[in-house]
Scaffold this motif. Structure first.
Motif, PDB file in Angstrom:
ATOM      1  N   ASP A 179       0.841  -1.205   0.000  1.00  0.00           N
ATOM      2  CA  ASP A 179       0.000   0.000   0.000  1.00  0.00           C
ATOM      3  C   ASP A 179       0.869   1.245   0.000  1.00  0.00           C
ATOM      4  O   ASP A 179       2.059   1.197   0.330  1.00  0.00           O
ATOM      5  N   THR A 180       0.262   2.384  -0.321  1.00  0.00           N
ATOM      6  CA  THR A 180       1.007   3.646  -0.351  1.00  0.00           C
ATOM      7  C   THR A 180       1.311   4.158   1.055  1.00  0.00           C
ATOM      8  O   THR A 180       2.239   4.924   1.240  1.00  0.00           O
ATOM      9  N   GLY A 181       0.506   3.741   2.029  1.00  0.00           N
ATOM     10  CA  GLY A 181       0.661   4.250   3.388  1.00  0.00           C
ATOM     11  C   GLY A 181      -0.260   5.409   3.693  1.00  0.00           C
ATOM     12  O   GLY A 181      -0.293   5.904   4.828  1.00  0.00           O
ATOM     13  N   TYR A 182      -1.046   5.849   2.714  1.00  0.00           N
ATOM     14  CA  TYR A 182      -2.045   6.908   2.906  1.00  0.00           C
ATOM     15  C   TYR A 182      -3.422   6.255   2.809  1.00  0.00           C
ATOM     16  O   TYR A 182      -3.849   5.841   1.728  1.00  0.00           O
ATOM     17  N   SER A 183      -4.098   6.158   3.942  1.00  0.00           N
ATOM     18  CA  SER A 183      -5.298   5.326   4.057  1.00  0.00           C
ATOM     19  C   SER A 183      -6.386   5.683   3.056  1.00  0.00           C
ATOM     20  O   SER A 183      -7.048   4.793   2.504  1.00  0.00           O
ATOM     21  N   LYS A 184      -6.588   6.970   2.805  1.00  0.00           N
ATOM     22  CA  LYS A 184      -7.654   7.367   1.870  1.00  0.00           C
ATOM     23  C   LYS A 184      -7.332   6.944   0.437  1.00  0.00           C
ATOM     24  O   LYS A 184      -8.212   6.495  -0.306  1.00  0.00           O
ATOM     25  N   ILE A 185      -6.074   7.090   0.056  1.00  0.00           N
ATOM     26  CA  ILE A 185      -5.666   6.673  -1.289  1.00  0.00           C
ATOM     27  C   ILE A 185      -5.741   5.151  -1.394  1.00  0.00           C
ATOM     28  O   ILE A 185      -6.218   4.608  -2.397  1.00  0.00           O
ATOM     29  N   ASP A 186      -5.285   4.452  -0.339  1.00  0.00           N
ATOM     30  CA  ASP A 186      -5.295   2.988  -0.362  1.00  0.00           C
ATOM     31  C   ASP A 186      -6.714   2.432  -0.407  1.00  0.00           C
ATOM     32  O   ASP A 186      -6.950   1.374  -0.999  1.00  0.00           O
ATOM     33  N   LYS A 187      -7.641   3.144   0.212  1.00  0.00           N
ATOM     34  CA  LYS A 187      -9.043   2.704   0.171  1.00  0.00           C
ATOM     35  C   LYS A 187      -9.579   2.734  -1.245  1.00  0.00           C
ATOM     36  O   LYS A 187     -10.413   1.911  -1.649  1.00  0.00           O
ATOM     37  N   ILE A 188      -9.085   3.677  -2.046  1.00  0.00           N
ATOM     38  CA  ILE A 188      -9.502   3.783  -3.450  1.00  0.00           C
ATOM     39  C   ILE A 188      -8.731   2.796  -4.316  1.00  0.00           C
ATOM     40  O   ILE A 188      -9.305   2.043  -5.113  1.00  0.00           O
ATOM     41  N   LEU A 189      -7.404   2.763  -4.145  1.00  0.00           N
ATOM     42  CA  LEU A 189      -6.545   1.926  -4.991  1.00  0.00           C
ATOM     43  C   LEU A 189      -6.789   0.435  -4.808  1.00  0.00           C
ATOM     44  O   LEU A 189      -6.645  -0.346  -5.737  1.00  0.00           O
ATOM     45  N   LYS A 190      -7.117   0.020  -3.572  1.00  0.00           N
ATOM     46  CA  LYS A 190      -7.246  -1.409  -3.234  1.00  0.00           C
ATOM     47  C   LYS A 190      -5.906  -2.138  -3.385  1.00  0.00           C
ATOM     48  O   LYS A 190      -5.846  -3.315  -3.750  1.00  0.00           O
ATOM     49  N   GLY A 191      -4.828  -1.420  -3.111  1.00  0.00           N
ATOM     50  CA  GLY A 191      -3.509  -2.035  -3.097  1.00  0.00           C
ATOM     51  C   GLY A 191      -2.794  -1.998  -4.442  1.00  0.00           C
ATOM     52  O   GLY A 191      -3.408  -1.895  -5.496  1.00  0.00           O
ATOM     53  N   MET A 192      -1.464  -2.061  -4.356  1.00  0.00           N
ATOM     54  CA  MET A 192      -0.619  -2.211  -5.535  1.00  0.00           C
ATOM     55  C   MET A 192      -0.099  -3.640  -5.504  1.00  0.00           C
ATOM     56  O   MET A 192       0.676  -4.010  -4.625  1.00  0.00           O
ATOM     57  N   SER A 193      -0.535  -4.459  -6.445  1.00  0.00           N
ATOM     58  CA  SER A 193      -0.262  -5.898  -6.403  1.00  0.00           C
ATOM     59  C   SER A 193       0.760  -6.316  -7.456  1.00  0.00           C
ATOM     60  O   SER A 193       0.961  -5.618  -8.451  1.00  0.00           O
ATOM     61  N   GLY A 194       1.388  -7.465  -7.200  1.00  0.00           N
ATOM     62  CA  GLY A 194       2.325  -8.030  -8.162  1.00  0.00           C
ATOM     63  C   GLY A 194       1.687  -8.163  -9.531  1.00  0.00           C
ATOM     64  O   GLY A 194       0.557  -8.630  -9.645  1.00  0.00           O
ATOM     65  N   GLY A 195       2.395  -7.742 -10.564  1.00  0.00           N
ATOM     66  CA  GLY A 195       1.845  -7.752 -11.916  1.00  0.00           C
ATOM     67  C   GLY A 195       1.229  -6.427 -12.324  1.00  0.00           C
ATOM     68  O   GLY A 195       0.926  -6.219 -13.497  1.00  0.00           O
ATOM     69  N   THR A 337       4.616  -8.557 -14.273  1.00  0.00           N
ATOM     70  CA  THR A 337       4.010  -9.892 -14.224  1.00  0.00           C
ATOM     71  C   THR A 337       5.070 -10.968 -14.015  1.00  0.00           C
ATOM     72  O   THR A 337       4.899 -11.866 -13.192  1.00  0.00           O
ATOM     73  N   ASP A 338       6.177 -10.879 -14.755  1.00  0.00           N
ATOM     74  CA  ASP A 338       7.232 -11.891 -14.661  1.00  0.00           C
ATOM     75  C   ASP A 338       7.845 -11.946 -13.261  1.00  0.00           C
ATOM     76  O   ASP A 338       8.132 -13.023 -12.738  1.00  0.00           O
ATOM     77  N   LEU A 339       8.063 -10.767 -12.651  1.00  0.00           N
ATOM     78  CA  LEU A 339       8.682 -10.709 -11.324  1.00  0.00           C
ATOM     79  C   LEU A 339       7.658 -10.810 -10.200  1.00  0.00           C
ATOM     80  O   LEU A 339       8.032 -10.941  -9.031  1.00  0.00           O
ATOM     81  N   ASN A 340       6.372 -10.730 -10.558  1.00  0.00           N
ATOM     82  CA  ASN A 340       5.289 -10.716  -9.564  1.00  0.00           C
ATOM     83  C   ASN A 340       5.497  -9.590  -8.555  1.00  0.00           C
ATOM     84  O   ASN A 340       5.401  -9.780  -7.329  1.00  0.00           O
ATOM     85  N   VAL A 341       5.798  -8.405  -9.076  1.00  0.00           N
ATOM     86  CA  VAL A 341       6.052  -7.224  -8.251  1.00  0.00           C
ATOM     87  C   VAL A 341       5.309  -6.039  -8.866  1.00  0.00           C
ATOM     88  O   VAL A 341       5.287  -5.904 -10.092  1.00  0.00           O
ATOM     89  N   PRO A 342       4.684  -5.160  -8.057  1.00  0.00           N
ATOM     90  CA  PRO A 342       4.093  -3.948  -8.618  1.00  0.00           C
ATOM     91  C   PRO A 342       5.182  -2.953  -9.021  1.00  0.00           C
ATOM     92  O   PRO A 342       6.214  -2.853  -8.349  1.00  0.00           O
ATOM     93  N   ILE A 343       4.959  -2.259 -10.126  1.00  0.00           N
ATOM     94  CA  ILE A 343       5.892  -1.230 -10.583  1.00  0.00           C
ATOM     95  C   ILE A 343       5.165   0.106 -10.590  1.00  0.00           C
ATOM     96  O   ILE A 343       4.131   0.258 -11.242  1.00  0.00           O
ATOM     97  N   LEU A 344       5.693   1.060  -9.824  1.00  0.00           N
ATOM     98  CA  LEU A 344       5.160   2.422  -9.812  1.00  0.00           C
ATOM     99  C   LEU A 344       6.053   3.271 -10.705  1.00  0.00           C
ATOM    100  O   LEU A 344       7.229   3.490 -10.391  1.00  0.00           O
ATOM    101  N   CYS A 345       5.514   3.706 -11.827  1.00  0.00           N
ATOM    102  CA  CYS A 345       6.302   4.442 -12.813  1.00  0.00           C
ATOM    103  C   CYS A 345       5.799   5.874 -12.917  1.00  0.00           C
ATOM    104  O   CYS A 345       4.620   6.110 -13.192  1.00  0.00           O
ATOM    105  N   LEU A 346       6.692   6.821 -12.677  1.00  0.00           N
ATOM    106  CA  LEU A 346       6.328   8.232 -12.769  1.00  0.00           C
ATOM    107  C   LEU A 346       6.354   8.676 -14.226  1.00  0.00           C
ATOM    108  O   LEU A 346       7.140   8.157 -15.028  1.00  0.00           O
TER     109      LEU A 346
END
Length: 444
Positions: A179-195, A337-346
Motif C-alpha cells: 500500500d502507499t501508506g495513505y489510508s484514503k488513497i489505499d481505500k480507493i486503490l485497493k492495493g498495488m499488487s504483483g503484476g 508480471t514476470d517478477l510478480n512485483v508492482p511497478i510504480l512508474c512516474l
C-alpha cells in the motif's frame, strides 16, 4: 560428471510407459515437460507423437502410438514395438509420473545452463565490454530459468479454494501486495499488487518524486524491499529528501550544510533507525532489461519505482518517441508480471496554460498507450498554494481493480512531508467566480 548420467533413461521411458498404460497421465505432466526435455531422441519422438494424438483428440495407447509413428517412418515396426513394450515394462508406478517428469525436466534444465556457459566460455569474453557480456549472459541464463516458472493450468475450484482460505484467514496472502501508506488513497486503490503497472503522472514541479519517495518509505517500513530508479537526481540528493522527511529538518539546511550539532545527532539517530530496505539506482537512461537484471534475484521485493518513464530507453529501435514510450510501458507491464512485483512508474504530463487545473489522462506525454497498458493511473496536481505549503490532489483516474476518486494531501516541500487531510476536493474549487462564469457561458 556428464549431464546425461544425471538423466536416468528409466525416467524418460517411465513417462512414455505411464501414458501408454493410462492416457489420463498425460494431463498431469503436459505443462511440466516438453519434447526438448527428452535427452534420448527416440523417446522424444514418441512423446511428440503422443502430443500430436492428444491435439487431434484421438485416443492414446500402445496401438494408436504404434500407428502414428509407423506413418512417420522413424523406426522399423519391430524396433518400435520393442521400444514401446520396454517403456511399459520399465514403468514402476503410473501414479509417480509427475516425479519422473520432474527428474527429466531438471536434468534438461541443467544441460541447457551448462551448454550456455560452455558456449560463452568457448567464444571468450570481450575485454572491451566485459560488463555488457556479463549482463547478456545473466539475461540468457535468467531466460532459461524463467521458462520453468510458467504457471500451471489450474481448475477454478482450486483458485476459489485459495481465495476462501485467504478470506477466512487460513493463509496470510495470495498476492505480493503493498500500500502507499495513505489510508484514503489505499481505500480507493485497493492495493498495488504483483503484476500491476501503476502510473503516477503530473506536470513538472508538483511533487511527484517527493510523493514516490514517501510511498517508498512507507512500503520499506513493512519489511519489504523497494528498488528506486532515480534518473533525475543522484542517490545523495534522493537520500537528502528522505532524511529531511524522516528527521523533519529543512531541506535548505541539508543542501547548505548549515546544520547545528543537535541536528546532526538527530540525522545520525534517523539513519540508525532506518530499516535499510530502499535500494537506489541513479544510472541514467535505464532500460527494462537493466531493471530485470537488477531485480530478478532480490528477496522480499515489494515495489519497483521508476522516476521517470520519459527518461528511460528502449532495447529496440522505433520510428518515433511515441512508439518507443508505448513499447517501454508494455515491457514494464510484462516485467511486473514476470517478477510478480508492482511497478510504480512516474510520468510527465503535457504543460497547459493553467498549471493548476485538474489534469486528464489525455495529457499523458509522448504516448496514448500508457493508459491502455497500466493497471492503475494516478494524476497529481497542485490544487492550491499556501504560504509554507501547498495542497495537492491525487486523482485515481483509472483502476482496473477498485474504484476511482480524488484525495487531497498537504505537501510541505521544505521538509518533504505529505499529510493526509479531511477536506474533500470540489470540482473547480481552485477557479475564481469570473473564470467559472466564462466556462459556463462558453458551454452554451
Amino acid at each position: 560428471m556428464q549431464i546425461n548420467s544425471l538423466v536416468p533413461e528409466e525416467a524418460e521411458m517411465s513417462i512414455i510407459g505411464a501414458i501408454l498404460l493410462d492416457e489420463k497421465s498425460l494431463a498431469k505432466i503436459v505443462d511440466k515437460i516438453s519434447v526438448e526435455d527428452f535427452s534420448y531422441s527416440d523417446l522424444g519422438k514418441i512423446y511428440k507423437s503422443i502430443l500430436k494424438l492428444s491435439d487431434l483428440g484421438k485416443s492414446i495407447d500402445f496401438v494408436t502410438v504404434m500407428d502414428e509413428l509407423s506413418n512417420e517412418k522413424f523406426f522399423t515396426q519391430d524396433d518400435l514395438k520393442k521400444l514401446l513394450l520396454l517403456c511399459c515394462e520399465t514403468t514402476p508406478c503410473i501414479r509417480n509420473i509427475e516425479y519422473y517428469a520432474d527428474i527429466v525436466h531438471k536434468s534438461a534444465l541443467a544441460k541447457r545452463l551448462e551448454e550456455s556457459l560452455l558456449s560463452t566460455l568457448s567464444d571468450g569474453i570481450d575485454t572491451e565490454n566485459p560488463v555488457q557480456e556479463a549482463e547478456a549472459l545473466i539475461d540468457k541464463l535468467s531466460h532459461i530459468i524463467s521458462q520453468t516458472r510458467d504457471k500451471n493450468l489450474r481448475c477454478l475450484s482450486e483458485i476459489s479454494g485459495n481465495l476462501i482460505d485467504y478470506y477466512s484467514g487460513k493463509i496470510e496472502k495470495i498476492e505480493n501486495r503493498c500500500d502507499t501508506g495513505y489510508s484514503k488513497i489505499d481505500k480507493i486503490l485497493k492495493g498495488m499488487s504483483g503484476g500491476n503497472l501503476i502510473i503516477l503522472a503530473s506536470r513538472p514541479k508538483v511533487g511527484k518524486t517527493a510523493f514516490a519517495i514517501s510511498i517508498a518509505q512507507n512500503v520499506s517500513e513493512t519489511g519489504k524491499k523497494v528498488v528506486f530508479y532515480s534518473q533525475e537526481m543522484l542517490g545523495e540528493e534522493l537520500c537528502e529528501r528522505i532524511l529531511s522527511g524522516q528527521a523533519g529538518i529543512s531541506m535548505n539546511k541539508l543542501i547548505d550544510n548549515s546544520l547545528l550539532p543537535h541536528e546532526i545527532e538527530k540525522l545520525k539517530n534517523t539513519v540508525q533507525e532506518q530499516k535499510n530496505n530502499i535500494i537506489v539506482n541513479d544510472s541514467a537512461g535505464i532500460t527494462v532489461r537493466n531493471i530485470r537484471l537488477n531485480c530478478r534475484m532480490i528477496k522480499d521485493l515489494g515495489l519497483i519505482i521508476i522516476d521517470y518513464l520519459q527518461l528511460m530507453k528502449s532495447n529496440s529501435k522505433h520510428d518515433n518517441r511515441n512508439q518507443e514510450i508505448g513499447a517501454i510501458s508494455r515491457e514494464l507491464k510484462k516485467l511486473a508480471t514476470d517478477l510478480n512485483v508492482p511497478i510504480l512508474c512516474l510520468s510527465q504530463l503535457n504543460r497547459v496554460s493553467n498549471e493548476n487545473t485538474r489534469p486528464t489522462s489525455s495529457e499523458l506525454r509522448d504516448s496514448g498507450e500508457l493508459e491502455q497498458n497500466c493497471n492503475k493511473l494516478m494524476l497529481m496536481w497542485c490544487v492550491k498554494k499556501h504560504e509554507n505549503f501547498k495542497t495537492v490532489g491525487i486523482d485515481v483516474a483509472l483502476n482496473r481493480r477498485g474504484v476511482t476518486g480524488v484525495t487531497l494531501l498537504n505537501f510541505n516541500g521544505e521538509k518533504m512531508q505529505f499529510t493526509q487531510i479531511e477536506e474533500r476536493y470540489k470540482e473547480d474549487s481552485n477557479l475564481d467566480a469570473d473564470w467559472r462564469n466564462k466556462i459556463y457561458k462558453k458551454s452554451f
